[in-house]
Design a protein around this motif. Structure first.
Motif, PDB file in Angstrom:
ATOM      1  N   ALA A 177      -6.421   9.640   0.081  1.00 17.79           N
ATOM      2  CA  ALA A 177      -6.557   9.017  -1.097  1.00 17.79           C
ATOM      3  C   ALA A 177      -6.367   7.550  -0.992  1.00 17.79           C
ATOM      4  O   ALA A 177      -7.319   6.848  -1.654  1.00 17.79           O
ATOM      5  N   ALA A 178      -5.653   7.074  -0.157  1.00 13.62           N
ATOM      6  CA  ALA A 178      -5.635   5.540   0.154  1.00 13.62           C
ATOM      7  C   ALA A 178      -6.880   5.089   0.515  1.00 13.62           C
ATOM      8  O   ALA A 178      -7.292   4.184   0.281  1.00 13.62           O
ATOM      9  N   GLU A 179      -7.222   5.901   1.740  1.00 14.55           N
ATOM     10  CA  GLU A 179      -8.569   5.528   2.185  1.00 14.55           C
ATOM     11  C   GLU A 179      -9.724   5.263   1.127  1.00 14.55           C
ATOM     12  O   GLU A 179     -10.771   4.656   1.279  1.00 14.55           O
ATOM     13  N   GLN A 180      -9.556   6.413   0.225  1.00 12.48           N
ATOM     14  CA  GLN A 180     -10.783   6.392  -0.888  1.00 12.48           C
ATOM     15  C   GLN A 180     -10.370   5.638  -1.856  1.00 12.48           C
ATOM     16  O   GLN A 180     -11.537   5.530  -2.864  1.00 12.48           O
ATOM     17  N   GLY A 181      -9.379   4.733  -1.848  1.00 13.51           N
ATOM     18  CA  GLY A 181      -9.301   3.794  -2.824  1.00 13.51           C
ATOM     19  C   GLY A 181      -8.539   4.414  -4.146  1.00 13.51           C
ATOM     20  O   GLY A 181      -8.713   3.561  -5.080  1.00 13.51           O
ATOM     21  N   ARG A 182      -8.112   5.311  -4.107  1.00 19.05           N
ATOM     22  CA  ARG A 182      -7.251   6.075  -5.087  1.00 19.05           C
ATOM     23  C   ARG A 182      -5.542   5.508  -5.026  1.00 19.05           C
ATOM     24  O   ARG A 182      -5.035   5.229  -3.824  1.00 19.05           O
ATOM     25  N   ASP A 183      -4.863   5.764  -5.996  1.00 14.60           N
ATOM     26  CA  ASP A 183      -3.611   5.487  -6.176  1.00 14.60           C
ATOM     27  C   ASP A 183      -2.854   6.571  -5.234  1.00 14.60           C
ATOM     28  O   ASP A 183      -3.266   7.825  -5.393  1.00 14.60           O
ATOM     29  N   VAL A 184      -1.758   6.077  -4.699  1.00 14.52           N
ATOM     30  CA  VAL A 184      -0.799   7.211  -4.093  1.00 14.52           C
ATOM     31  C   VAL A 184       0.641   6.765  -4.738  1.00 14.52           C
ATOM     32  O   VAL A 184       0.961   5.907  -5.081  1.00 14.52           O
ATOM     33  N   PHE A 185       1.121   7.948  -5.206  1.00 12.32           N
ATOM     34  CA  PHE A 185       2.492   7.830  -6.011  1.00 12.32           C
ATOM     35  C   PHE A 185       3.551   8.793  -5.111  1.00 12.32           C
ATOM     36  O   PHE A 185       2.933   9.600  -4.631  1.00 12.32           O
ATOM     37  N   ALA A 186       4.729   8.280  -5.030  1.00  8.95           N
ATOM     38  CA  ALA A 186       5.571   9.161  -4.332  1.00  8.95           C
ATOM     39  C   ALA A 186       6.826   9.195  -5.198  1.00  8.95           C
ATOM     40  O   ALA A 186       7.466   8.396  -5.765  1.00  8.95           O
ATOM     41  N   VAL A 187       7.433  10.500  -5.320  1.00  2.93           N
ATOM     42  CA  VAL A 187       8.868  10.839  -5.970  1.00  2.93           C
ATOM     43  C   VAL A 187       9.846  10.517  -5.108  1.00  2.93           C
ATOM     44  O   VAL A 187       9.910  11.173  -3.936  1.00  2.93           O
ATOM     45  N   PRO A 188      10.758   9.750  -5.166  1.00  2.13           N
ATOM     46  CA  PRO A 188      11.693   9.600  -4.489  1.00  2.13           C
ATOM     47  C   PRO A 188      12.805  10.401  -4.289  1.00  2.13           C
ATOM     48  O   PRO A 188      13.085  11.264  -5.233  1.00  2.13           O
ATOM     49  N   GLY A 189      13.459  10.967  -3.206  1.00  2.00           N
ATOM     50  CA  GLY A 189      14.675  11.755  -3.151  1.00  2.00           C
ATOM     51  C   GLY A 189      15.703  11.447  -2.067  1.00  2.00           C
ATOM     52  O   GLY A 189      15.438  10.438  -1.546  1.00  2.00           O
TER      53      GLY A 189
ATOM     54  N   VAL B 178       3.049   6.703 -13.651  1.00  2.00           N
ATOM     55  CA  VAL B 178       1.864   7.005 -13.476  1.00  2.00           C
ATOM     56  C   VAL B 178       0.765   6.418 -14.320  1.00  2.00           C
ATOM     57  O   VAL B 178      -0.169   5.700 -14.139  1.00  2.00           O
ATOM     58  N   LEU B 179       1.201   6.567 -15.893  1.00  2.00           N
ATOM     59  CA  LEU B 179       0.371   6.135 -16.834  1.00  2.00           C
ATOM     60  C   LEU B 179       0.340   4.375 -16.620  1.00  2.00           C
ATOM     61  O   LEU B 179      -0.838   3.805 -16.962  1.00  2.00           O
ATOM     62  N   ARG B 180       1.309   3.849 -16.288  1.00  2.00           N
ATOM     63  CA  ARG B 180       1.481   2.328 -16.432  1.00  2.00           C
ATOM     64  C   ARG B 180       0.461   1.778 -15.140  1.00  2.00           C
ATOM     65  O   ARG B 180      -0.360   0.850 -15.468  1.00  2.00           O
ATOM     66  N   SER B 181       0.411   2.439 -14.005  1.00  2.73           N
ATOM     67  CA  SER B 181      -0.371   2.121 -12.817  1.00  2.73           C
ATOM     68  C   SER B 181      -1.808   2.638 -13.219  1.00  2.73           C
ATOM     69  O   SER B 181      -2.771   1.695 -13.044  1.00  2.73           O
ATOM     70  N   LEU B 182      -2.334   3.569 -13.922  1.00  5.52           N
ATOM     71  CA  LEU B 182      -3.642   3.869 -14.245  1.00  5.52           C
ATOM     72  C   LEU B 182      -4.074   3.002 -15.370  1.00  5.52           C
ATOM     73  O   LEU B 182      -5.374   2.780 -15.473  1.00  5.52           O
ATOM     74  N   SER B 183      -3.311   2.356 -16.238  1.00  5.30           N
ATOM     75  CA  SER B 183      -3.863   1.429 -17.169  1.00  5.30           C
ATOM     76  C   SER B 183      -4.642   0.466 -16.732  1.00  5.30           C
ATOM     77  O   SER B 183      -5.526  -0.264 -17.473  1.00  5.30           O
ATOM     78  N   GLY B 184      -4.377  -0.172 -15.445  1.00  7.20           N
ATOM     79  CA  GLY B 184      -5.159  -1.126 -15.130  1.00  7.20           C
ATOM     80  C   GLY B 184      -6.266  -1.038 -13.782  1.00  7.20           C
ATOM     81  O   GLY B 184      -6.673  -1.716 -13.114  1.00  7.20           O
ATOM     82  N   GLN B 185      -6.336   0.317 -13.647  1.00  8.33           N
ATOM     83  CA  GLN B 185      -7.289   1.129 -12.504  1.00  8.33           C
ATOM     84  C   GLN B 185      -8.847   0.787 -13.117  1.00  8.33           C
ATOM     85  O   GLN B 185      -9.098   1.209 -14.196  1.00  8.33           O
ATOM     86  N   ALA B 186      -9.465   0.063 -12.127  1.00 12.21           N
ATOM     87  CA  ALA B 186     -10.873  -0.068 -12.466  1.00 12.21           C
ATOM     88  C   ALA B 186     -11.894   1.037 -12.213  1.00 12.21           C
ATOM     89  O   ALA B 186     -11.361   2.037 -11.794  1.00 12.21           O
ATOM     90  N   HIS B 187     -13.006   1.033 -12.811  1.00  8.85           N
ATOM     91  CA  HIS B 187     -13.767   2.514 -13.074  1.00  8.85           C
ATOM     92  C   HIS B 187     -14.199   2.410 -11.316  1.00  8.85           C
ATOM     93  O   HIS B 187     -14.537   1.284 -10.799  1.00  8.85           O
ATOM     94  N   LEU B 188     -14.743   3.581 -11.082  1.00  9.08           N
ATOM     95  CA  LEU B 188     -15.090   3.847  -9.710  1.00  9.08           C
ATOM     96  C   LEU B 188     -16.608   3.394  -9.726  1.00  9.08           C
ATOM     97  O   LEU B 188     -17.249   3.690 -10.654  1.00  9.08           O
ATOM     98  N   ARG B 189     -17.079   2.637  -8.817  1.00  9.65           N
ATOM     99  CA  ARG B 189     -18.309   2.336  -8.707  1.00  9.65           C
ATOM    100  C   ARG B 189     -19.137   3.252  -7.864  1.00  9.65           C
ATOM    101  O   ARG B 189     -18.629   3.762  -6.933  1.00  9.65           O
ATOM    102  N   GLU B 190     -20.440   3.355  -7.962  1.00  9.55           N
ATOM    103  CA  GLU B 190     -21.530   4.199  -7.257  1.00  9.55           C
ATOM    104  C   GLU B 190     -21.190   3.825  -5.711  1.00  9.55           C
ATOM    105  O   GLU B 190     -21.419   2.371  -5.583  1.00  9.55           O
TER     106      GLU B 190
END
Length: 367
Positions: A244-256, A283-295
């Motif tokens: 996901a990180a290599e693809q430019g997607r967000d990575v979230f982790a739930v602490p434990g 999750v929603l807070r982070s996605l609110s500023g995510q740019a659209h994927l480009r071709e």
């Protein structure tokens, strides 16, 4: 590539090329660019492999075998979606390269809707499963499709939480391969009650170990981000997070708790910069500023930029430079001072001859 519908003959050739031994997504993508169609690429394959030193003749699967695959999918009620077609998932199409084909069983329109992946431990804690189930349900209520891998533990809980709003299960085997067996009822509900089962494999294929890295790449590729709930340090879920990180997607982790080995993976991801997730608002807070994927931009063209190249000599020079340690294609371009297109053509020929392995992310290794 410009989206377009394939004719029946083009679809048959496309699937034959995708199912040809040693033709992975990288080689498939290059061959289409180089020859302009799957039909022409199929004709050229045996000679390309022979010139690169393959000992045996490279033979694409016969048409009868591909027709049986198409018939098997049709009998299941599944759809074959090729990477050039307009209903191929746009986030997958943005990958470099995308998987050539997908089989989809159920509501394929979900594949193009905003999606988030939830993955984690197979032997998950009761609390981890409860968190995954609740988070999936909340994401669904906010309009997100939940993607996971239908495995035991966190995956199954995530699918259950999102059944009412839409969930996608990505399999290593074919869309009819129910694994684990205890998820047979869940598999059926996803396929027939508003979800979708997808796979890059033929519909009747049983999953093998080598299929799961491709499955993980599709899970992350379909998604705007990947949420890791529980995972040990050598978990496949961390591979999905890395992809996901290599693809430019967000990575979230739930602490434990540091006392729980299943928390070591997410806690380590947070140390590396993953977004801490304690609930849907993170999750929603982070996605609110995510740019659209480009071709995606093509890393090379089918032309050699007008530079005269001795292709046989270049191919053998590249073969000498390769080792089992992956190296980037850009590094090979710098080392050989050859045009990018010529280097890529040589690498594909070496891959067809089983002398190189083309890896996603622009990497290549010697065999």
């Amino acid at each position: 590539m410009t989206p377009r519908r394939l004719s029946d003959s083009e679809r048959l050739a496309w699937l034959r090329l995708a199912r040809t031994e040693t033709v992975g997504p990288v080689a498939f993508d290059h061959l289409l660019q180089r020859f302009g169609s799957a039909e022409r690429a199929l004709v050229a394959l045996p000679d390309l492999a022979r010139r690169a030193g393959r000992a045996s003749t490279l033979r694409p699967p016969p048409e009868d075998e591909i027709l049986r695959e198409l018939d098997s999918g049709q009998r299941l009620g599944a759809r074959l979606i090729c990477a050039c077609e307009p209903d191929f998932p746009p986030r997958l199409a943005a990958l470099d390269p995308p998987p050539p084909v997908l089989w989809a069983l159920g509501h394929a329109e979900l594949l193009s809707q905003p999606s988030l992946a939830i993955v984690g431990a197979r032997i998950a804690s009761a609390g981890g499963q409860r968190f995954a189930r609740q988070l999936a349900a909340e994401l669904g209520r906010h309009g997100y499709v939940v993607v996971s891998g239908l495995a035991r533990g966190v995956d199954g809980a995530a699918h259950e939480g999102a059944l009412a709003t839409g969930t996608v299960a990505v399999l290593g085997g074919g869309v009819s391969d129910v694994y684990p067996p205890e998820h047979a009822a869940l598999h059926a509900r996803i396929a027939h009650e508003g979800g979708c089962i997808v796979s890059e494999s033929a519909p009747d294929r049983r999953a093998q170990a080598k299929d799961f890295p491709r499955r993980n790449r599709i899970i992350s590729g379909l998604s705007l981000g990947v949420i890791v709930v529980e995972a040990e340090l050598k978990s496949g879920s961390l591979i999905t997070a890395r992809l996901a990180a290599e693809q430019g997607r967000d990575v979230f982790a739930v602490p434990g708790s540091p006392l729980d080995p299943r928390a070591k993976g997410p806690n380590d991801l947070i140390r590396q910069g993953a977004i801490l997730c304690e609930g849907v608002e993170d999750v929603l807070r982070s996605l609110s500023g995510q740019a659209h994927l480009r071709e995606r931009e093509r890393p090379y063209t089918a032309e050699d930029d007008g530079v005269a190249v001795d292709h046989d000599a270049l191919r053998e020079e590249i073969a000498r430079l390769l080792s089992p340690t992956p190296v980037s294609r850009d590094e090979l371009v710098r080392a050989t001072h050859a045009p990018t297109a010529a280097v890529m053509a040589a690498l594909v020929e070496l891959a067809l001859a089983e002398r190189a392995e083309l890896l996603p992310g622009g990497m290549v290794a010697g065999v």
